[in-house]
Write a protein that holds these residues in place. Structure first.
Motif, short mmCIF file in Angstrom:
data_model
loop_
_atom_site.label_atom_id
_atom_site.label_comp_id
_atom_site.label_asym_id
_atom_site.label_seq_id
_atom_site.Cartn_x
_atom_site.Cartn_y
_atom_site.Cartn_z
N THR A 13 4.20 6.04 12.73
CA THR A 13 5.13 6.91 11.97
C THR A 13 4.93 8.50 12.42
OG1 THR A 13 3.66 7.03 10.03
CG2 THR A 13 5.36 5.63 9.88
N GLU A 14 3.90 8.78 13.11
CA GLU A 14 3.77 9.95 13.85
C GLU A 14 3.10 11.08 12.47
OE1 GLU A 14 7.05 11.54 15.95
OE2 GLU A 14 6.73 10.12 17.44
N SER A 15 2.28 10.39 11.57
CA SER A 15 1.99 10.94 10.45
C SER A 15 0.39 11.72 10.73
CB SER A 15 1.78 10.12 9.48
OG SER A 15 3.09 9.63 9.07
N GLY A 60 -4.00 2.66 10.11
CA GLY A 60 -4.40 3.43 11.15
C GLY A 60 -3.01 3.46 12.16
N GLY A 61 -2.72 2.25 12.17
CA GLY A 61 -1.67 2.00 13.20
C GLY A 61 -0.33 2.52 12.73
N LEU A 62 0.01 2.12 11.38
CA LEU A 62 1.38 2.67 10.76
C LEU A 62 1.11 4.26 10.52
CD1 LEU A 62 1.54 0.18 7.97
CD2 LEU A 62 3.21 0.40 9.80
N ALA A 79 10.01 17.51 1.42
CA ALA A 79 10.13 16.15 0.91
C ALA A 79 9.94 15.30 2.28
CB ALA A 79 11.34 15.49 0.49
N ASP A 80 10.28 15.54 3.23
CA ASP A 80 9.85 14.68 4.62
C ASP A 80 8.31 14.92 5.05
OD1 ASP A 80 12.81 14.02 5.10
OD2 ASP A 80 12.92 16.20 5.80
N PHE A 81 7.71 16.08 4.72
CA PHE A 81 6.45 16.29 4.99
C PHE A 81 5.38 15.56 3.91
CE2 PHE A 81 2.64 18.97 3.68
CZ PHE A 81 1.83 18.77 4.87
N LYS A 82 5.88 15.34 2.95
CA LYS A 82 5.03 14.52 1.82
C LYS A 82 5.06 13.17 2.36
CE LYS A 82 6.11 17.03 -2.25
NZ LYS A 82 6.69 17.18 -3.60
N THR A 83 5.94 12.58 3.03
CA THR A 83 5.98 11.23 3.41
C THR A 83 4.74 10.98 4.52
OG1 THR A 83 8.19 11.00 2.86
CG2 THR A 83 7.42 9.26 4.66
N ILE A 84 4.96 11.95 5.42
CA ILE A 84 3.80 11.86 6.70
C ILE A 84 2.51 12.29 6.09
CG2 ILE A 84 5.57 11.98 8.51
CD1 ILE A 84 4.67 14.77 8.90
N GLU A 120 8.12 -2.48 13.25
CA GLU A 120 7.59 -3.74 12.67
C GLU A 120 7.10 -4.75 13.80
OE1 GLU A 120 10.50 -2.31 13.00
OE2 GLU A 120 11.41 -1.70 10.89
N ILE A 121 7.32 -4.64 14.91
CA ILE A 121 6.75 -5.42 15.99
C ILE A 121 5.61 -5.07 16.54
CG2 ILE A 121 6.97 -6.82 18.15
CD1 ILE A 121 10.16 -6.75 17.70
N ALA A 122 5.51 -3.57 16.50
CA ALA A 122 4.00 -3.06 17.09
C ALA A 122 3.02 -3.27 16.37
CB ALA A 122 4.53 -1.49 17.25
N ILE A 123 3.32 -3.23 14.91
CA ILE A 123 2.06 -3.14 13.85
C ILE A 123 1.78 -4.46 13.68
CG2 ILE A 123 3.45 -3.44 11.90
CD1 ILE A 123 0.16 -1.56 12.22
N VAL A 124 2.70 -5.72 14.07
CA VAL A 124 2.25 -7.06 14.15
C VAL A 124 1.48 -7.31 15.34
CG1 VAL A 124 3.19 -9.47 14.33
CG2 VAL A 124 4.06 -7.88 12.80
N HIS A 125 1.78 -6.63 16.64
CA HIS A 125 1.03 -6.78 17.81
C HIS A 125 -0.55 -6.24 17.53
CE1 HIS A 125 0.50 -7.30 21.95
NE2 HIS A 125 0.49 -6.12 22.12
N GLN A 126 -0.57 -5.08 16.86
CA GLN A 126 -2.06 -4.66 16.64
C GLN A 126 -2.84 -5.43 15.67
OE1 GLN A 126 -2.49 -0.27 16.40
NE2 GLN A 126 -3.83 -0.40 14.68
#
Length: 382
Positions: free
Chosen positions: A61-63, A55-57, A108-113, A348-354
């Motif tokens: 990633t604004e998905s 959920g944090g990721l 292709a970009d949409f598929k990622t999110i 990378e740091i924000a998800i470690v913080h969560q």
């Protein structure tokens, strides 16, 4: 009638039969698949932790707004062909986030999110399925210990509420013509806070099932009331800090001021009350929201140290170790939090913080549990 014995038979040559162990009322009332249920809860605990990380990721990633509909059953099947993908992309193009921020996106970009959000929702379905299969299986087999049916049902009920809250959160960002490009921060805080509440219940039940009812009743006699009360207060402070962190994430306030310990060269951030009406600043003003998160974090660390010092007087080595580990985790989280601010909250740091918040939450639960149910240490061991 007793049998005749030989006069040549050695006295004591026959081993006495072991008397059957008496089963006390406590143990008899607690019968059930305690070990199996505990393993099942451990699996749920791990899945919820993964869910929080995913959920944090998804947020970072604004998905989160890539899927614009709530389809609890049929939504489990992702787009299977080019027509389906284009249909989902066209739905996304109808909301403000695409119109204002993401018109540059290709399919292709949409598929990622899309895959991030689909994976997050799919994991929620898996958690619900694991809970339902486990609960109904133990219930039908009559293996749930006395007094535990309601507790285990509560986890599933909260999970159902969490699913509804998740859509309530997403719906706040799936708008057209309103200029909204993210979910409402207070709804995000509700969603994340409830996830930690569910995790707390599961963790507490795992700890309870790890010891017999007889052992828990005996351990409760040694309960350290003051330490338990203080650790309960610390737990509540931790939950509030998690909610504040969600508010920070919801409006991307972690990137608004990247200096520390000051904010914009000042103790108090400039323009902290520029939004009208004033109360909205506490939820929507990046500077003020980050400031509150920082200050509450400092208070949380200070109180954690106070609780840790109190734990030094405990007569139980296990309890002392739990609080030593807790204060170490809090200190590490403080360092990671400062790094998150200084480096403008990279993924990378924000998800470690969560994820570290999950660890600290777990350490609080364990320390609080041992303050309530200490493990006695013998004089010889001591």
């Amino acid at each position: 009638m007793s049998q005749k014995r030989s006069i040549f038979e050695e006295v004591g040559s026959e081993a006495p039969k072991e008397a059957p162990k008496a089963v006390g009322v406590i143990d008899k009332g607690a019968r059930g698949a305690r070990r199996g249920i505990r393993l099942w809860l451990m699996a749920l605990f791990a899945l919820v932790v993964i869910m929080i990380a995913v959920g944090g990721l998804t947020r970072l990633t604004e998905s989160g707004l890539s899927i614009t509909e709530w389809r609890p059953v049929t939504g489990a099947i992702p787009p299977m062909n080019a027509v389906d993908w284009q249909s989902e992309f066209d739905k996304y193009k109808q909301i403000d986030q695409w119109r204002i921020e993401n018109q540059w996106m290709t399919l292709a970009d949409f598929k990622t999110i899309y895959w991030w959000e689909w994976g997050h929702r799919q994991l929620g379905r898996v958690i619900g399925l694991v809970w339902a299969l486990g609960f109904l299986g133990f219930l039908v087999a009559r293996q749930i210990p006395t007094g535990w049916t309601g507790r285990l049902f509560l986890i599933g009920a909260l999970g159902g509420v969490q699913g509804a809250v998740g859509w309530w959160m997403v719906a706040s960002g799936v708008t057209s013509g309103e200029g909204v490009t993210t979910v409402a921060s207070y709804r995000l805080a509700t969603h994340l806070g409830l996830a930690f509440v569910i995790l707390g219940f599961i963790g507490w039940y795992i700890l309870l099932l790890g010891r017999s009812e007889r052992d828990l009743m005996q351990a409760r006699r040694g309960k350290e009331d003051k330490l338990f009360s203080m650790s309960t207060g610390l737990m509540h402070m931790g939950l509030i800090q998690i909610l504040l962190g969600a508010l920070v994430a919801g409006i991307d306030a972690g990137r608004s001021y990247t200096d520390w310990p000051l904010m914009g060269g000042q103790v108090f951030p400039p323009d902290a009350f520029m939004i009208e009406p004033v109360w909205r600043n506490f939820f929507e003003n990046p500077g003020l929201v980050q400031f509150i998160h920082r200050i509450w974090g400092y208070l949380f660390v200070i109180f954690a140290v106070v609780v840790w010092r109190r734990s030094r007087a405990s007569a139980h080595a296990g309890t002392q170790f739990a609080f030593n580990t807790l204060v170490s985790g809090v200190a590490l989280q403080l360092v990671i939090g400062i790094a998150t601010v200084i480096y403008a909250a990279p993924v990378e740091i924000a998800i470690v913080h969560q994820v570290m918040a999950v660890l600290v939450w777990t350490l609080i639960l364990k320390a609080r549990f041992l303050a309530h149910y200490p493990v006695a240490t013998s004089i010889r061991k001591g």
